[in-house]
Design a protein around this motif. Structure first.
Motif, PDB file in Angstrom:
ATOM      1  N   ASP A 220       0.847  -1.221  -0.111  1.00  0.00           N
ATOM      2  CA  ASP A 220      -0.288  -0.106   0.186  1.00  0.00           C
ATOM      3  C   ASP A 220       0.909   1.359   0.112  1.00  0.00           C
ATOM      4  OD1 ASP A 220      -2.665   1.069   0.137  1.00  0.00           O
ATOM      5  OD2 ASP A 220      -1.770   1.816   2.235  1.00  0.00           O
TER       6      ASP A 220
ATOM      7  N   SER B 230      -3.610   0.535 -10.771  1.00  0.00           N
ATOM      8  CA  SER B 230      -4.099  -0.820 -10.403  1.00  0.00           C
ATOM      9  C   SER B 230      -2.778  -1.468 -10.361  1.00  0.00           C
ATOM     10  CB  SER B 230      -4.916  -1.282 -11.610  1.00  0.00           C
ATOM     11  OG  SER B 230      -4.534  -1.146 -12.814  1.00  0.00           O
TER      12      SER B 230
ATOM     13  N   ARG C 193      -3.664  -3.932  -7.771  1.00  0.00           N
ATOM     14  CA  ARG C 193      -4.579  -3.750  -6.845  1.00  0.00           C
ATOM     15  C   ARG C 193      -5.643  -4.702  -6.897  1.00  0.00           C
ATOM     16  NH1 ARG C 193      -4.768   1.008  -4.076  1.00  0.00           N
ATOM     17  NH2 ARG C 193      -3.479   1.977  -5.500  1.00  0.00           N
ATOM     18  N   ARG C 194      -6.314  -5.453  -6.125  1.00  0.00           N
ATOM     19  CA  ARG C 194      -7.550  -6.053  -6.277  1.00  0.00           C
ATOM     20  C   ARG C 194      -8.556  -5.721  -5.130  1.00  0.00           C
ATOM     21  NH1 ARG C 194      -3.580 -10.249  -6.833  1.00  0.00           N
ATOM     22  NH2 ARG C 194      -3.424 -11.310  -8.816  1.00  0.00           N
ATOM     23  N   ASN C 195      -9.467  -5.125  -5.731  1.00  0.00           N
ATOM     24  CA  ASN C 195     -10.629  -4.449  -4.617  1.00  0.00           C
ATOM     25  C   ASN C 195      -9.829  -3.469  -3.970  1.00  0.00           C
ATOM     26  OD1 ASN C 195     -12.372  -5.928  -5.809  1.00  0.00           O
ATOM     27  ND2 ASN C 195     -12.235  -7.880  -4.497  1.00  0.00           N
ATOM     28  N   GLU C 196      -9.803  -3.804  -2.597  1.00  0.00           N
ATOM     29  CA  GLU C 196      -9.200  -2.628  -1.510  1.00  0.00           C
ATOM     30  C   GLU C 196      -8.006  -3.520  -1.069  1.00  0.00           C
ATOM     31  OE1 GLU C 196     -10.454   0.114  -0.600  1.00  0.00           O
ATOM     32  OE2 GLU C 196     -12.221  -0.575  -1.989  1.00  0.00           O
ATOM     33  N   THR C 197      -7.297  -4.474  -1.715  1.00  0.00           N
ATOM     34  CA  THR C 197      -6.058  -4.861  -1.128  1.00  0.00           C
ATOM     35  C   THR C 197      -4.928  -4.932  -2.303  1.00  0.00           C
ATOM     36  OG1 THR C 197      -6.381  -7.328  -1.755  1.00  0.00           O
ATOM     37  CG2 THR C 197      -7.041  -6.290   0.330  1.00  0.00           C
TER      38      THR C 197
END
Length: 821
Positions: free
Chosen positions: A58, A66, A89-93
């Protein structure tokens, strides 16, 4: 290890950049916040991937992107190595994806963990670093600026744990801690075994007692078996004797059975004679009665045969059936026409009722069409108002964004003490000026938002009203279609009524014609009367014929009864002869029975003796079964006790073994690990202390200030012959102490761990924070003393540019970092 180049894509403030690293000393120069430290973090990420608590995905992946990647090329033992890692990046993670290593021209794909394992092997780092933090790299090659002073301010225990982990001797502490856990386990096991051994003596005593009881029952079983054998022998003799008497008793029973059978036959014969006599009397009475009835039966002479009468009846009946069929046909047709007439009248009445509202429907249609003409411009007005509303919403959105930005600036400025660009202190006057400007701007934006919001609500109300009108118009259009369909349906019904009235007129005429053509019924009545007379005449003829047949039948019955009477009289004579023979047979059987009366008494006596023996045998068998069951239970209990005693003996030996292990671990093993660790740490301490003093003396040119390490590797400051704490030093002196500790640690680690292949490289991130101009001159001496193939320094101090061989300048524009030269 020598770095050659790095390619960065979508990492923090970098979008797409490649940086070449020359040999010798290199300065990464640029203002604060331009992205210098990002390059160092990208190098660490390429080598080891993300690490929890140190380097997260992060914190690396550029906001709004992405995907991102880092590709690092370096030279190791003369061979070029390239490693590439990526983030997604996958969804929020944000997670690491597969990457690759190119070594000696061979490319190998791998997961994040597989790449780290290969890199540890290439760099000569311990394999257990695969699941640990990158401490060894961070204390030998690169320490982030914010982490450089941490080891100085950690507690003594945390510092020693860090050093143990770096030098790979944390295993001794782990061994001691694991040994304490194991000793606790041994004590618990001993307590558990002591509880299990409490019943050992009682079990042995109980086993001896059970052995005695088992032997007693076995002896009793032997005596029982001997008594059973003797009784069975006696039973065999009694049963043999009983078998002999049984044969004689069977013969006696046969005599008695035969005697009883003869008595039954005799009774049957006597009953037969009595029955035959009663039959003869009854037949004689019946013959007399039949003769009287025959003499009284008188038959008249027949004038006409029944066949002729039946023929006449058939002919008349045929004519009557023809008349009736014609009558039924006409009546059925009339009934059908009358039903059709009623149905048509009802249907016409129903259709008339359905057309009653046709005039109202036509008036309603005219009203709807007029209302639709009045509302033609509603949809056009709705489109214009919707467009105006969208423009208001867009304006509101822009104003709210400006409002949020103003509020953020006000919040940031209120808490701002130093400028993020130049690090200079922000004075109160400058802060107040910025706050006043932003508050004025914020009030203006808020007033505009209120006005636009009010306009938005008005527009929304107008649009809602127009939508309601459009909905009403659409309902009216639907209603128009419905009313039009009703009018069309009623006009069709009017046409149907005209057709139905024509059909009704035709049916009514047919009914009238049918009543006029009904046939006369007088001829039918005449035929029916004649048919009744012929039926009476036929019945009389048939009765006379029946009486004639009955008289003949009575004569035949009298003859038959006479024959039956003669047969019964002959049968009685024969039965009387048979009775005499039966009486003689009975007398003979009674004599044989009387001669064998004592046999039954003898049989009963022997049978009673047999039952006594059998009862005694059952008792012995029951005793035997009871003793066997008791013995089996005792043996099962003995087996369980035997197994439990064996287990307890094993537990006893196991307890002694645990006690020996516990004693050895406590007395020998744990002290030995402590001595080994102390010896290793003492050796490290000596080299570490000398190197630490040397680097501090180079960095701090003050004869009244010196430094050393205590036994816990904590820095001890000696100022004017008095010991003081690191906290009492100036900012530049604290940075000097931290840098000296860092350089000393680097030297000791590289000497202690021979396999490391990163000894030619060191990266210093802002190592001069708080240095005076005089202290900055000492950095040149540090670089000369290090004498490494590659040194990378991150700093915004211009003076350092004169100390290094190469300079890489980094700048930032529109939130994107780039290499300038």
């Amino acid at each position: 290890m020598i770095l050659e180049s790095i390619k960065i894509q979508n990492i923090r403030s970098y979008v797409d950049e490649e940086i070449k690293f020359p040999k010798g000393s290199t300065l990464l120069a640029g203002d604060i916040g331009t992205g210098k430290s990002t390059i160092l973090l990208a190098i660490e990420f390429a080598l080891f991937g993300t690490a929890k608590g140190q380097l997260s995905g992060d914190s690396l992946l550029r906001k709004g992107s992405s995907e991102g990647s880092v590709e690092l090329t370096f030279r190791l033992n003369g061979e070029q190595v390239t490693i590439k890692r990526a983030l997604k990046r996958r969804n929020e993670t944000i997670s690491q994806t597969a990457g690759h290593i190119i070594n000696r021209g061979t490319k190998k794909e791998g997961t994040a963990v597989e790449l780290k394992a290969q890199m540890l092997n290439l760099l000569g780092y311990p394999k257990d670093m695969l699941t640990k933090k990158n401490d060894l790299y961070r204390y030998t090659v690169y320490t982030p600026q914010e982490a450089m002073k941490h080891i100085l301010y950690d507690s003594a225990e945390q510092r020693q744990d860090t050093l143990r982990r770096i030098f790979g001797i944390d295993k001794y502490k782990n061994i001691r801690e694991n040994t304490i856990v194991f000793l606790r386990f041994l004590k618990e096991k001993q307590k558990e075994l002591e509880i299990r051994l409490e019943t050992l003596q009682d079990n042995k005593e109980l086993k001896n007692k059970l052995d005695v009881d088992c032997n007693r029952i076995k002896k009793e079983l032997e005596l029982n078996s001997e008594e059973q054998d003797k009784l069975q022998k006696e039973l065999r003799e009694v049963r043999k004797e009983l078998k002999d008497v049984e044969k004689k008793t069977k013969k006696l029973q046969d005599y008695k059975k035969e005697f009883n059978m003869q008595e039954d036959i005799l009774k049957e014969k006597l009953q037969q004679i009595t029955k035959n006599r009663e039959g003869i009397i009854e037949i004689e009475s019946k013959i007399k009665e039949l003769e009287e009835k025959k003499s009284n039966t008188i038959v008249e002479e027949l004038k006409k045969e029944d066949r002729e009468i039946e023929k006449e009846i058939f002919q008349i009946q045929k004519e009557i059936d023809v008349f009736k069929q014609e009558k039924n046909r006409v009546e059925e047709k009339l009934n059908h026409l009358e039903e059709e007439e009623v149905r048509l009248k009802k249907e016409i009445q129903t259709k008339n009722e359905q057309t009653l509202g046709i005039l109202d429907k036509r008036a309603e249609m005219l009203a709807i069409e007029q209302e639709l003409k009045n509302n033609l411009g509603v949809k056009t007005k709705l489109e214009e108002e919707s467009k105006n509303l969208q423009e208001l919403i867009l304006g509101l959105s822009k104003l709210k964004t400006e409002e949020e930005q103003s509020r953020k600036i006000i919040k940031d400025v209120k808490n701002l003490e130093h400028c993020p660009q130049c690090r200079q202190e922000v004075n109160e006057g400058h802060r107040t000026k910025i706050l006043d400007e932003e508050n004025l701007k914020l009030n203006e934006v808020e007033n505009r938002i209120i006005k636009l919001d009010s306009l938005k609500r008005e527009k929304q109300k107008t649009i809602d009203d127009l939508n309601k009108k459009i909905n009403l118009v659409e309902e009216k259009e639907k209603e128009k279609l419905t009313v039009g369909a009703d009018i069309k349906r009623q006009e069709e019904i009017v046409e149907e009524i005209v057709k139905l009235r024509t059909q009704l007129s035709e049916v009514s005429q047919k009914i009238k014609d049918g009543y006029d053509s009904k046939m006369g019924e007088s001829k039918l009545k005449s035929h029916e009367d004649k048919l009744i007379k012929l039926n009476l005449e036929l019945k009389n003829v048939q009765k006379q014929k029946l009486m004639q047949k009955e008289k003949q039948h009575l004569g035949e019955l009298i003859k038959e009864k006479s024959k039956t009477k003669n047969k019964l009289e002959d049968s009685n004579q024969e039965t009387k002869k048979q009775i005499g023979s039966i009486n003689l047979k009975k007398k003979e059987l009674q004599e044989n029975i009387d001669s064998m009366k004592e046999i039954e008494q003898e049989y009963l006596k022997i049978e009673g003796k047999e039952k006594q023996k059998e009862e005694k045998e059952k008792q012995l068998e029951a005793q035997k079964a009871s003793m066997k069951k008791e013995l089996m239970l005792l043996e099962e209990q003995l087996n369980r006790l035997h197994v439990e005693i064996l287990n307890q003996e094993k537990h006893k030996k196991e307890k002694m073994r645990f006690m020996k292990i516990q004693d050895w671990l406590s007395s020998n093993f744990n002290p030995l690990t402590t001595v080994i660790e102390k010896h290793v740490m003492t050796h490290i301490h000596k080299e570490f202390d000398n190197s630490f003093k040397q680097w501090f003396d180079i960095l701090v040119d003050d004869d009244n200030l010196s430094i050393r390490l205590d036994e816990e590797f904590s820095p001890v400051i000696i100022q004017n012959s008095y010991e003081t704490d690191v906290e009492n030093l100036s900012g530049g002196e604290k940075t000097s102490a931290a840098l000296a500790y860092r350089l000393a640690l680097n030297k000791v680690i590289n000497h202690a761990i021979e396999t490391i292949r990163t000894k030619d490289l060191i990266i210093l991130d802002e190592p001069t924070d708080g240095f005076s101009m005089e202290q900055l001159d000492n950095v040149r001496n540090v670089l000369d003393e290090l004498s490494l193939n590659q040194i990378i320094i991150v700093s915004h101090e211009n003076k350092i540019e004169s100390f290094v061989d190469n300079i890489i300048r980094v700048g930032k524009e529109d939130h994107i970092s780039r290499v300038l030269s």
